[in-house]
Enzyme design. Sequence first.
Site, PDB file in Angstrom:
ATOM      1  N   GLU A 284     -26.549  32.343  30.842  1.00  0.00           N
ATOM      2  CA  GLU A 284     -26.073  32.746  29.430  1.00  0.00           C
ATOM      3  C   GLU A 284     -26.978  34.284  28.931  1.00  0.00           C
ATOM      4  OE1 GLU A 284     -24.555  29.703  27.058  1.00  0.00           O
ATOM      5  OE2 GLU A 284     -25.882  30.576  25.337  1.00  0.00           O
ATOM      6  N   GLU A 287     -25.735  36.858  31.042  1.00  0.00           N
ATOM      7  CA  GLU A 287     -24.385  37.211  30.314  1.00  0.00           C
ATOM      8  C   GLU A 287     -24.763  38.131  29.120  1.00  0.00           C
ATOM      9  OE1 GLU A 287     -22.033  33.729  29.534  1.00  0.00           O
ATOM     10  OE2 GLU A 287     -20.414  34.958  28.633  1.00  0.00           O
ATOM     11  N   CYS A 304     -22.471  25.479  24.626  1.00  0.00           N
ATOM     12  CA  CYS A 304     -22.704  24.263  25.331  1.00  0.00           C
ATOM     13  C   CYS A 304     -22.191  22.950  24.172  1.00  0.00           C
ATOM     14  CB  CYS A 304     -24.282  24.161  25.566  1.00  0.00           C
ATOM     15  SG  CYS A 304     -25.332  24.684  24.172  1.00  0.00           S
ATOM     16  N   SER A 324     -19.429  32.284  25.235  1.00  0.00           N
ATOM     17  CA  SER A 324     -19.951  32.334  26.468  1.00  0.00           C
ATOM     18  C   SER A 324     -19.178  31.649  27.778  1.00  0.00           C
ATOM     19  CB  SER A 324     -21.512  32.020  26.445  1.00  0.00           C
ATOM     20  OG  SER A 324     -22.171  31.732  27.889  1.00  0.00           O
ATOM     21  N   LYS A 363     -18.648  15.331  24.135  1.00  0.00           N
ATOM     22  CA  LYS A 363     -18.911  15.573  25.634  1.00  0.00           C
ATOM     23  C   LYS A 363     -18.022  14.677  26.569  1.00  0.00           C
ATOM     24  CE  LYS A 363     -22.443  18.578  25.716  1.00  0.00           C
ATOM     25  NZ  LYS A 363     -22.390  19.798  26.398  1.00  0.00           N
ATOM     26  N   GLU A 366     -14.966  17.051  26.780  1.00  0.00           N
ATOM     27  CA  GLU A 366     -15.520  18.235  27.675  1.00  0.00           C
ATOM     28  C   GLU A 366     -15.217  17.739  29.273  1.00  0.00           C
ATOM     29  OE1 GLU A 366     -19.242  20.811  27.227  1.00  0.00           O
ATOM     30  OE2 GLU A 366     -19.856  19.414  28.660  1.00  0.00           O
ATOM     31  N   GLU A 371     -10.548  22.787  33.011  1.00  0.00           N
ATOM     32  CA  GLU A 371     -11.370  23.780  33.657  1.00  0.00           C
ATOM     33  C   GLU A 371     -12.388  23.289  34.431  1.00  0.00           C
ATOM     34  OE1 GLU A 371     -10.104  23.091  30.399  1.00  0.00           O
ATOM     35  OE2 GLU A 371     -11.174  24.661  29.088  1.00  0.00           O
ATOM     36  N   CYS A 511     -27.939  18.524  18.538  1.00  0.00           N
ATOM     37  CA  CYS A 511     -27.539  17.168  19.564  1.00  0.00           C
ATOM     38  C   CYS A 511     -28.328  16.269  19.097  1.00  0.00           C
ATOM     39  CB  CYS A 511     -28.204  17.418  20.909  1.00  0.00           C
ATOM     40  SG  CYS A 511     -26.656  18.743  21.490  1.00  0.00           S
TER      41      CYS A 511
HETATM   42 FE1  HC1 Z   1     -26.568  18.699  23.917  1.00  0.00          FE
HETATM   43 FE2  HC1 Z   1     -26.478  20.195  26.000  1.00  0.00          FE
HETATM   44  S1  HC1 Z   1     -28.327  20.554  24.349  1.00  0.00           S
HETATM   45  S2  HC1 Z   1     -24.968  20.064  24.363  1.00  0.00           S
HETATM   46  O1  HC1 Z   1     -26.739  19.548  22.482  1.00  0.00           O
HETATM   47  O2  HC1 Z   1     -26.520  22.281  25.876  1.00  0.00           O
HETATM   48  O3  HC1 Z   1     -24.630  16.712  24.069  1.00  0.00           O
HETATM   49  O4  HC1 Z   1     -29.030  16.778  24.054  1.00  0.00           O
HETATM   50  O5  HC1 Z   1     -26.838  17.536  26.645  1.00  0.00           O
HETATM   51  O6  HC1 Z   1     -24.630  19.992  28.154  1.00  0.00           O
HETATM   52  O7  HC1 Z   1     -28.804  20.537  27.861  1.00  0.00           O
HETATM   53  C1  HC1 Z   1     -25.566  17.098  24.012  1.00  0.00           C
HETATM   54  C2  HC1 Z   1     -28.329  17.403  23.902  1.00  0.00           C
HETATM   55  C3  HC1 Z   1     -26.856  18.226  26.062  1.00  0.00           C
HETATM   56  C4  HC1 Z   1     -25.473  20.095  27.191  1.00  0.00           C
HETATM   57  C5  HC1 Z   1     -27.937  20.443  27.117  1.00  0.00           C
END
Ligand code: HC1
Length: 579
Positions: A284, A287, A304, A324, A363, A366, A371, A511
Amino acid sequence: MIGTINGKKVEFSKDQTVLEVARANGHFIPTLCELADLDHTPGTCRVCLVDIKRRNDVNHRIVTSCTTPMEEGMAVLTRTPKVRQMQRLQVELLLADHNQDCASCVRHGNCELQDVAQFVGLEQTRYNYPEFYERRTRDYSSPSVVRDMSKCIRCFRCVKVCREIQGIDALVITQKGLETEISVRDHLPLNESDCISCGQCILVCPVGALAGRNNIEDAMDLIYNPELITVVQFAPAVRTAMGEEFNMAKGENVEAKMITALKRLGVDVVLDTNFAADLVIMEEGSELLHRLKNKGTLPMFTSCCPGWVNFVEKNYPEMTPNISTTSSPQQCLGAMAKTYLAEKMDLDPDRIRVISIMPCTAKKGEAQRPEFQRNGRPDVDVVLTTREFSRLLKREGLDLAKLEDSQFDNPWMTDYSGAAVIFGNTGGVMEAAVRTVHKLVTGNELDAVEYTDLRGDALRREATVDLGPALGEVKLAVVHTLKEARRLMDEIKSGNSPYGFVEVMACPGGCQGGGGQPRSKHSYHGTARERSQGIYNIDKNRTIRQSHNNPMIKRLYADFLKKPLGHKSHELLHTTYRD
Ligand code: HC1
Ligand code: SF4
């Protein structure tokens, strides 16, 4: 001003309620709807009844303490026979149209309604009207959040958090009286609504009406299948919150005990999402520099947080190119486990299954995105929240607090820098990125790695980083909560935004405040401070504090990826979002 509570003198100020004054003076009054740190006092549950006598009154009255202002000379009694009897009746009425199948409820043993029933001394429920609660909506449409309105007590906390904190307003109050129900706006299934799966509504629900989707059995099916190689990763923010489920100190880092627990369960390979957070910074960060040098789409948004990505897709689809293209650490780790790790450990990729333990309900969605499927298989197979993983351990008779410590033993994808772990706090991704981007551009490490301007509770924080003569100064913004994110997006849309790089985390605090984290009873942000401090302490104590200095990341590039934004990275670590 002066009054009495249970015969004891109390001092208070003019605009305080009886409940507030009682609390401040150590007199417990039960509540189910009110939530002080959400500024929520709808007065709907009516269990906070007290006896009051005003200065010039002859008679006592029974009132709800959350809505009654304390007055000069008022005498309040919280435990008279009449108060206790009326509270008991009120709890009975709440239970009358509440699904009473408590033993199978996700909140069993951790339910505020059960606590209040105990408090009022309820020994038997006289009323149970399935004809009322069974026709209420049960919505399993979302991969992240389950709504079972047969358990709802109509406290409206979920409506408030979705509207006031997230600015999403997906939940509305419909009907009246006994028919009152919390519905999804326009009566849509949750997965077709504006909901972005953040799970904040679950954190405030006092009962089991809102819950994360339960994937514990799915995880067990993988772990206990001898034909499969199970790889588990856990997120930065899980390790300083998970101990709460086992009565450990708030904010304690339980990473070493989680490794033991996973080994005891029979997991084959234990990896750290932190490793992938370092990888994300390499990609990132590169990028961002590429976009700055080549006049690419700016500001660049971090990618993220899946709640945030959902939000952009649903509300600002024209701005998805700003996100990103680097996938989240969860997804990058899944992709690397099924390729790089398989190669290094000589494993059959078709037998590898990846389970994530995440602080986040979004998540789950996700991981299911098209994708992130490769050759018909997802990069991440099952996502458990911190709460689900705790439940799994309890089911298997493992008390995290009593386990010995273990260290990671996988030599390929476990090391992490301090920069990676702070991903778990709002501002952490940006701070981690600055540590690396500065080095990439100037060739020098930052003098002070802790970028304090980016830390704190303010809904938006800003900083400026000097990227040398060629790129100049870049303005950074860190935002948490989607209500604030919407403000920012509207500014960007109207051309009034100076930023080059923006981090957004949907949940308050990032998070660590995710919708899959342990919930605190009677509090929205109960342990946020300790969790967040726990994360910063881990960073402070790491010898390596920048992603580019993680030796396992250096080896990954040397042996496999070759360079950030290279061919393999594009294939495995980058994606584009829907517009
Ligand atoms: Fe997160 Fe991440 S920090 S998004 O907040 O970018 O869920 O803890 O796992 O994928 O590393 C959450 C936390 C996590 C991702 C990372
Ligand atoms: Fe609202 Fe988040 Fe709950 Fe969805 S998950 S209803 S967006 S609070």
